[in-house]
Design a protein around this motif. Structure first.
Motif, short mmCIF file in Angstrom:
data_model
loop_
_atom_site.label_atom_id
_atom_site.label_comp_id
_atom_site.label_asym_id
_atom_site.label_seq_id
_atom_site.Cartn_x
_atom_site.Cartn_y
_atom_site.Cartn_z
N UNK A 27 -9.61 0.86 -5.82
CA UNK A 27 -9.07 -0.13 -4.89
C UNK A 27 -7.77 -0.76 -5.38
N UNK A 28 -7.65 -1.04 -6.68
CA UNK A 28 -6.46 -1.72 -7.20
C UNK A 28 -5.21 -0.88 -6.99
N UNK A 29 -5.29 0.40 -7.28
CA UNK A 29 -4.13 1.28 -7.18
C UNK A 29 -3.80 1.65 -5.73
N UNK A 30 -4.82 1.83 -4.91
CA UNK A 30 -4.61 2.39 -3.57
C UNK A 30 -4.49 1.36 -2.45
N UNK A 81 0.84 -1.20 0.00
CA UNK A 81 0.00 0.00 0.00
C UNK A 81 0.88 1.25 0.00
N UNK A 82 0.68 2.17 -0.96
CA UNK A 82 1.43 3.44 -0.93
C UNK A 82 1.21 4.14 0.40
N UNK A 131 -11.87 -9.41 2.44
CA UNK A 131 -12.63 -8.22 2.81
C UNK A 131 -13.00 -7.36 1.61
N UNK A 132 -12.18 -7.33 0.58
CA UNK A 132 -12.45 -6.48 -0.58
C UNK A 132 -13.75 -6.88 -1.28
N UNK A 171 -7.77 7.02 1.29
CA UNK A 171 -8.64 7.78 0.40
C UNK A 171 -9.81 6.90 -0.07
N UNK A 172 -9.49 5.69 -0.55
CA UNK A 172 -10.52 4.77 -1.04
C UNK A 172 -11.49 4.41 0.06
N UNK A 173 -10.97 4.06 1.23
CA UNK A 173 -11.82 3.62 2.34
C UNK A 173 -12.63 4.78 2.91
#
Length: 497
Positions: A207-210, A13-14, A94-95, A26-28
């Motif tokens: 989700x894929x990127x973050x 994760x970045x 969980x995703x 950010x996504x969550x």
């Protein structure tokens, strides 16, 4: 999930990109923002939709029944987190649980948006209950996954995430409440459905990127040899349950009162079963067992806190509608708007609390002491709301500032307990039960609302002072007991702060 696997997830994760926090936040943040927008928007008008007359667009239920349904519904929403946590931990991660849950929630709001009868109303409730059970505990669990256990940003990250929850919860009663109360209930529910759809899009495209590896794999997957047996048991259980319901309803065994009692038993019994299973599991280490024991008094404190806080959508919603002066300076206030006060104060104060915990560092109060403060403020919020009846009597309309003050005080307690509780749950959870322990945290709300379903019938204008006084007093007594026990509880946490 082993420590090495947790580290791999953190590394995927970045770690910089959202207010100095991991990019996945950010996504969550925005997924949960839109989910809470839809949920709290719906909830802001739901109790009024139930007890308003059919001529006013409601279902025409009597008010005590509507208040009890709201509490039972809230209990089942959080109770269903057990199913969502188990499915995430053992089957699809969980995703996927978050995504599937969002779809069910959206369909539930669409069902509410269709003018219909009581049957369609209960169909929508089932969809939203199941969907929230899949999404709610798992999105919070992923927040914990994107930080290492030693990361000092962790509590602050949960506070930011919690602010996202409350930003959605603040805006939705103003928008959905205005449309639903002044124009059409079903149009208001339609807005809630659109909110969940936007949340699904945010999650799907970022989700894929973050999020990297966070949420992709189940923490404790079923072995191939276990799957057939487990699925067979689930299938047989569903069939038996359907048969029992088909027999119980016509024979009068399953009534509204007996269903409330059953949910109350489940609300108390399920946490006991969960604690026992986690404690006795061979996958739980000695240190993890000690942490499970330390978690029990925190859980009890959370139940007491949420029993007060969750009455904002039941007793205080009715109080706003029938006991509060709603015309101020010639302007008509919607009773649904009062449900924006809690999230508004959290939005304003959450950054302050997040900054305060980071600034204090190792000097901040321990987790048990923060919980005791939460209980203290919750009790005071109920003692405050009994004062108008004491000074002005049971018949006069109350100045809305009393409600404002009550909401403000309970928010002080919420910021001491709720984001801290989310963070503590991810740290105290046995590795093999990570998502399921987050479900256990939400079972505190389920237990609280199951208890509320039993006690809301004791509220009336005549019993108002006793009702608020007894519940508020019990909370304050428990806060003192927890404060005195906090050193012993902290020691059992085995290094977790």
């Amino acid at each position: 999930m082993s420590g090495s696997n947790k580290q791999k997830i953190v590394e995927s994760v970045p770690q910089k990109g959202f207010f100095g926090h991991p990019k996945g936040l950010f996504t969550l943040f925005f997924t949960e923002f839109w989910e809470r927008f839809s949920y709290y928007g719906m909830r802001a008008i739901l109790v009024y939709y139930m007890y308003y007359e059919v001529s006013k667009g409601g279902l025409g239920l009597d008010e005590p029944t509507a208040l009890a349904i709201m509490s039972i519904y809230g209990s089942l929403v959080y109770m269903s987190g057990i199913i969502g946590g188990w499915l995430a931990d053992r089957i699809f991660g969980t995703s996927k649980a978050i995504f599937y849950g969002g779809i069910l929630i959206m369909l539930g709001h669409i069902a509410l948006a269709i003018p219909g009868n009581l049957s369609l109303f209960f169909v929508s409730m089932i969809l939203i209950v199941l969907g929230t059970g899949l999404l709610k505990p798992n999105v919070s669990s992923v927040v914990g996954d994107i930080y290492s256990v030693e990361d000092n940003r962790r509590d602050a990250g949960f506070s930011i995430f919690y602010m996202g929850i409350n930003l959605g919860a603040f805006l939705s009663p103003l928008i959905v409440g205005e449309v639903g109360m002044k124009h059409n209930f079903h149009l208001g529910f339609s807005i809630a459905a659109v909110g969940m759809f936007v949340g699904l899009l945010v999650f799907l495209f970022t989700r894929k990127k973050n999020l990297g590896l966070a949420g992709k794999s189940p923490a404790n997957p079923l072995a191939q040899s276990e799957k057939k047996k487990v699925f067979s048991i689930i299938g047989v259980g569903v069939v038996i349950l359907a048969i029992l319901i088909a027999i119980a309803i016509p024979t009068g065994l399953l009534t509204f009162d007996s269903f409330i009692a059953l949910v109350g038993i489940l609300g108390i019994g399920l946490p006991i079963i969960y604690f026992t299973v986690m404690y006795r599991s061979p996958k739980t280490t000695a240190d993890e067992r000690s942490r499970v024991i330390a978690y029990i008094p925190l859980f009890i404190a959370a139940v007491m806190f949420w029993a007060i806080q969750e009455q904002g959508s039941t007793i205080l919603a009715s109080y706003a509608d029938k006991r509060t002066q709603l015309e101020v300076l010639g302007f008509e206030i919607s009773p649904a708007w009062f449900q924006s006060l809690n999230p508004l104060f959290i939005i304003l104060l959450a950054p302050v609390f997040a900054w305060m915990w980071v600034k204090l560092g190792n000097r901040q109060p321990s987790i048990p002491k923060k919980f005791s403060l939460g209980l203290l403020f919750a009790g005071l919020s109920f003692l405050v709301i009994l004062l108008p009846a004491y000074f002005g009597g049971e018949e006069s309309l109350v100045n809305p500032l009393w409600l404002v003050l009550s909401y403000f005080i309970v928010v002080l307690g919420e910021l001491c307990l709720s984001p801290v509780g989310l963070s503590a749950t991810t740290k105290l959870a046995p590795a093999a039960f990570s998502a399921q322990t987050m479900s256990l945290w939400f079972l505190a709300s389920a237990a609280a609302q199951a208890i509320n379903a039993q006690i809301v019938k004791f509220y009336s204008p005549e019993t108002e002072m006793a009702y608020f006084g007894v519940i508020g007093g019990v909370s304050i007594v428990l806060s003192i007991i927890l404060f005195l026990l906090s050193p012993k509880i902290q020691k059992s946490m085995k290094g977790v702060r």
